[in-house]
Motif scaffolding. Sequence first.
Motif: not given
Length: 200
Positions: A1-4, A15-19, A22-27
């Motif tokens: 998933m691409r999550i902004l 803390k939400v970002t760190n979760h 794992e396994g996602n593309e986080v921006i």
Amino acid sequence: MRILIIGGKGTIGSKVTNHFLEGNEVIIAGRNSGDVTVDIADSTSITQLFEKTRKLDAIVCIAGEAKWASFNDLSEEDYYIGLRSKLMGQVNLVRIGQHFLNPGGSITLSTGVLADDPVVKTASAAMVNGGIHSFVQAAALEIENGIRLNVVSLELVIDAYEKYKDYFQGHTPISMEKAVNAYVRSVMGKGNGEVIRVYN
């Protein structure tokens, strides 16, 4: 998933970002730092943000300001701080961001316990939080392309307890794990139009 994640470097956001890393593309987006910057009080800035990030699977906002002061000390302009930032900022993230989500994506906004259990000096913040709850429940009825819209409303979190404990007399803070799981439920679950309350 691409999550902004807007506010992804804050007390809760980190803390939400760190979760989700794992396994996602986080921006990560923030006003002054992150992969991209945004001022959510400015709809032009929001549009520019999404033009940079392009198509996403999830938008999470853990940001927004509101003035904390005694009721008799709050000016009209003080109220507009929260209205422009936390309320309309998040409304505009939904209004604009929906067009940059893949079908079946999700948007998660943030409020807090003040919507249901206000404390002194929070007339503005409580008003804004309550408004967001109502907005989410109404907008979710009409949002298209299978997009889900929810809001996470948290009690004071343990990592912010020392900073805010004098305001929240008698409140029992929640763990960061409970806080993170509320966002996981919104992003990964199937709920729509929910106010996800995590209070003690």
